[in-house]
Design a protein around this motif. Structure first.
Motif, PDB file in Angstrom:
ATOM      1  N   THR A 158      16.950   1.510   8.706  1.00 19.09           N
ATOM      2  CA  THR A 158      16.410   0.749   9.835  1.00 19.09           C
ATOM      3  C   THR A 158      16.273  -0.722   9.481  1.00 19.09           C
ATOM      4  O   THR A 158      16.586  -1.600  10.290  1.00 19.09           O
ATOM      5  N   ALA A 159      15.790  -0.994   8.262  1.00 19.35           N
ATOM      6  CA  ALA A 159      15.640  -2.387   7.825  1.00 19.35           C
ATOM      7  C   ALA A 159      16.987  -3.090   7.761  1.00 19.35           C
ATOM      8  O   ALA A 159      17.111  -4.261   8.145  1.00 19.35           O
ATOM      9  N   GLU A 160      18.020  -2.384   7.308  1.00 17.82           N
ATOM     10  CA  GLU A 160      19.355  -2.979   7.246  1.00 17.82           C
ATOM     11  C   GLU A 160      19.887  -3.273   8.643  1.00 17.82           C
ATOM     12  O   GLU A 160      20.530  -4.307   8.876  1.00 17.82           O
ATOM     13  N   LYS A 161      19.612  -2.373   9.599  1.00 19.22           N
ATOM     14  CA  LYS A 161      20.060  -2.605  10.971  1.00 19.22           C
ATOM     15  C   LYS A 161      19.366  -3.832  11.565  1.00 19.22           C
ATOM     16  O   LYS A 161      19.992  -4.651  12.241  1.00 19.22           O
ATOM     17  N   ILE A 162      18.046  -3.957  11.313  1.00 15.18           N
ATOM     18  CA  ILE A 162      17.301  -5.114  11.824  1.00 15.18           C
ATOM     19  C   ILE A 162      17.833  -6.398  11.201  1.00 15.18           C
ATOM     20  O   ILE A 162      18.015  -7.417  11.875  1.00 15.18           O
ATOM     21  N   GLU A 163      18.088  -6.349   9.888  1.00 16.70           N
ATOM     22  CA  GLU A 163      18.601  -7.530   9.199  1.00 16.70           C
ATOM     23  C   GLU A 163      19.970  -7.924   9.739  1.00 16.70           C
ATOM     24  O   GLU A 163      20.241  -9.104   9.969  1.00 16.70           O
ATOM     25  N   ASN A 164      20.829  -6.929   9.963  1.00 19.94           N
ATOM     26  CA  ASN A 164      22.149  -7.222  10.508  1.00 19.94           C
ATOM     27  C   ASN A 164      22.051  -7.806  11.911  1.00 19.94           C
ATOM     28  O   ASN A 164      22.812  -8.705  12.286  1.00 19.94           O
ATOM     29  N   SER A 165      21.089  -7.293  12.702  1.00 24.00           N
ATOM     30  CA  SER A 165      20.900  -7.808  14.058  1.00 24.00           C
ATOM     31  C   SER A 165      20.442  -9.263  14.027  1.00 24.00           C
ATOM     32  O   SER A 165      20.908 -10.091  14.817  1.00 24.00           O
ATOM     33  N   GLU A 166      19.529  -9.586  13.114  1.00 25.63           N
ATOM     34  CA  GLU A 166      19.049 -10.963  12.998  1.00 25.63           C
ATOM     35  C   GLU A 166      20.169 -11.897  12.555  1.00 25.63           C
ATOM     36  O   GLU A 166      20.280 -13.025  13.036  1.00 25.63           O
ATOM     37  N   VAL A 167      21.004 -11.424  11.648  1.00 25.71           N
ATOM     38  CA  VAL A 167      22.123 -12.244  11.193  1.00 25.71           C
ATOM     39  C   VAL A 167      23.085 -12.526  12.347  1.00 25.71           C
ATOM     40  O   VAL A 167      23.577 -13.643  12.514  1.00 25.71           O
ATOM     41  N   LEU A 168      23.356 -11.505  13.176  1.00 25.36           N
ATOM     42  CA  LEU A 168      24.251 -11.691  14.320  1.00 25.36           C
ATOM     43  C   LEU A 168      23.660 -12.677  15.320  1.00 25.36           C
ATOM     44  O   LEU A 168      24.377 -13.511  15.891  1.00 25.36           O
ATOM     45  N   GLN A 169      22.334 -12.593  15.546  1.00 26.05           N
ATOM     46  CA  GLN A 169      21.692 -13.523  16.472  1.00 26.05           C
ATOM     47  C   GLN A 169      21.775 -14.955  15.960  1.00 26.05           C
ATOM     48  O   GLN A 169      22.065 -15.884  16.721  1.00 26.05           O
ATOM     49  N   GLN A 170      21.539 -15.145  14.665  1.00 24.94           N
ATOM     50  CA  GLN A 170      21.631 -16.488  14.090  1.00 24.94           C
ATOM     51  C   GLN A 170      23.059 -17.023  14.192  1.00 24.94           C
ATOM     52  O   GLN A 170      23.274 -18.197  14.482  1.00 24.94           O
ATOM     53  N   HIS A 171      24.030 -16.144  13.970  1.00 24.13           N
ATOM     54  CA  HIS A 171      25.432 -16.563  14.068  1.00 24.13           C
ATOM     55  C   HIS A 171      25.773 -16.976  15.491  1.00 24.13           C
ATOM     56  O   HIS A 171      26.459 -17.978  15.714  1.00 24.13           O
ATOM     57  N   ALA A 172      25.274 -16.208  16.472  1.00 23.48           N
ATOM     58  CA  ALA A 172      25.544 -16.532  17.871  1.00 23.48           C
ATOM     59  C   ALA A 172      24.902 -17.870  18.263  1.00 23.48           C
ATOM     60  O   ALA A 172      25.506 -18.680  18.974  1.00 23.48           O
ATOM     61  N   GLN A 173      23.677 -18.109  17.780  1.00 19.98           N
ATOM     62  CA  GLN A 173      23.005 -19.374  18.073  1.00 19.98           C
ATOM     63  C   GLN A 173      23.755 -20.549  17.453  1.00 19.98           C
ATOM     64  O   GLN A 173      23.877 -21.613  18.054  1.00 19.98           O
ATOM     65  N   GLN A 174      24.269 -20.354  16.245  1.00 14.97           N
ATOM     66  CA  GLN A 174      25.014 -21.418  15.585  1.00 14.97           C
ATOM     67  C   GLN A 174      26.289 -21.747  16.346  1.00 14.97           C
ATOM     68  O   GLN A 174      26.660 -22.920  16.504  1.00 14.97           O
ATOM     69  N   ILE A 175      26.979 -20.713  16.831  1.00 16.14           N
ATOM     70  CA  ILE A 175      28.190 -20.948  17.618  1.00 16.14           C
ATOM     71  C   ILE A 175      27.867 -21.706  18.897  1.00 16.14           C
ATOM     72  O   ILE A 175      28.578 -22.636  19.302  1.00 16.14           O
ATOM     73  N   LEU A 176      26.740 -21.328  19.561  1.00 14.52           N
ATOM     74  CA  LEU A 176      26.333 -22.002  20.788  1.00 14.52           C
ATOM     75  C   LEU A 176      26.007 -23.465  20.528  1.00 14.52           C
ATOM     76  O   LEU A 176      26.393 -24.349  21.302  1.00 14.52           O
ATOM     77  N   GLN A 177      25.318 -23.736  19.430  1.00  9.21           N
ATOM     78  CA  GLN A 177      24.980 -25.118  19.094  1.00  9.21           C
ATOM     79  C   GLN A 177      26.233 -25.934  18.804  1.00  9.21           C
ATOM     80  O   GLN A 177      26.340 -27.094  19.217  1.00  9.21           O
TER      81      GLN A 177
END
Length: 241
Positions: A158-177
């Motif tokens: 579960t912790a790995e899934k949450i971490e992967n989700s946070e990484v994907l969100q940060q990546h998406a925000q970086q692309i948007l910026q």
């Protein structure tokens, strides 16, 4: 409910004695565990996906195919201490040295009650040390260790899934910026005075020449004889000096 839950646990039993191996297998099946038996530590490592002289981690830790080519997960290893070649203690060390296998609980069995041997195994990471012959009451101690490990694996997943989700969100925000930075900025409207082009020197010369001609004409008209018409004339009067 209890037997169905316990049957989900898979135990790998290791013993070079066929009599002891059959005994532990029967006790484990009586307790509704899935059982796989091997007669040496090297075969146990092979079943776990780790060769005896290989320190690399298996690609699929604690998961091995059974006789029907179905993938099974190993939830606990129970091994005899005294075996030719690789001892139970050596097998314990191999498992705990592997980052992929170290979470599997290991239980040691021995027909000799040697305190120093027991202490060494427990310090190396063994969960229990059973004296032979193993009894059914001893196997009741296995279930808490397997439940604890399974819960730990689920939390880690579960912790790995949450971490992967946070990484994907940060990546998406970086692309948007980055997209926002690369987008063209709207240009501000220029003032009206700046938008009209200024007349050139060639365009200004005819206007200046016309103004000079008008000024010269006005001056000539002021000096013409017609201006005398405004003066009064007196006929027949002479002025004597």
């Amino acid at each position: 409910m209890g037997m169905a839950a316990e049957s989900q646990f898979h135990v790998l039993a290791v013993d070079d004695s066929i009599i002891d191996r059959k005994l532990i297998e029967r006790l484990l099946r009586t307790s509704s565990y899935q059982v796989t038996t091997v007669d040496s530590g090297s075969k146990a490592l092979e079943f776990l996906g780790l060769r005896e002289n290989d320190k690399t981690n298996p690609s699929t830790p604690s998961v091995s195919p059974n006789n029907n080519n179905q993938v099974v997960e190993v939830n606990l290893v129970i091994t005899d201490y005294c075996m030719p070649g690789m001892t139970g203690y050596d097998l314990l060390k191999k498992i705990k040295e592997s980052s992929s296998l170290r979470n599997i609980p290991v239980v040691i069995m021995s027909s000799e009650n040697v305190p120093s041997r027991i202490s060494r195994c427990l310090e190396e990471g063994a969960e229990e040390f059973f004296l032979k012959p193993v009894r059914l009451s001893d196997l009741n101690k296995l279930k808490p260790h397997m439940k604890k490990t399974k819960s730990k694996d689920q939390k880690q997943g579960t912790a790995e899934k949450i971490e992967n989700s946070e990484v994907l969100q940060q990546h998406a925000q970086q692309i948007l910026q980055n997209d926002q930075k690369q987008a063209p900025k709207p240009q501000d409207p220029q003032p009206e005075s700046e938008s009209k082009p200024q007349p050139t020197i060639e365009q200004q010369q005819p206007s200046l020449q016309q103004a000079n001609n008008n000024k010269r004409k006005t001056m000539e008209q002021g000096l013409s004889p017609e201006t005398d018409r405004t003066r009064p004339r007196y006929s027949g009067i002479a002025t004597v000096v």
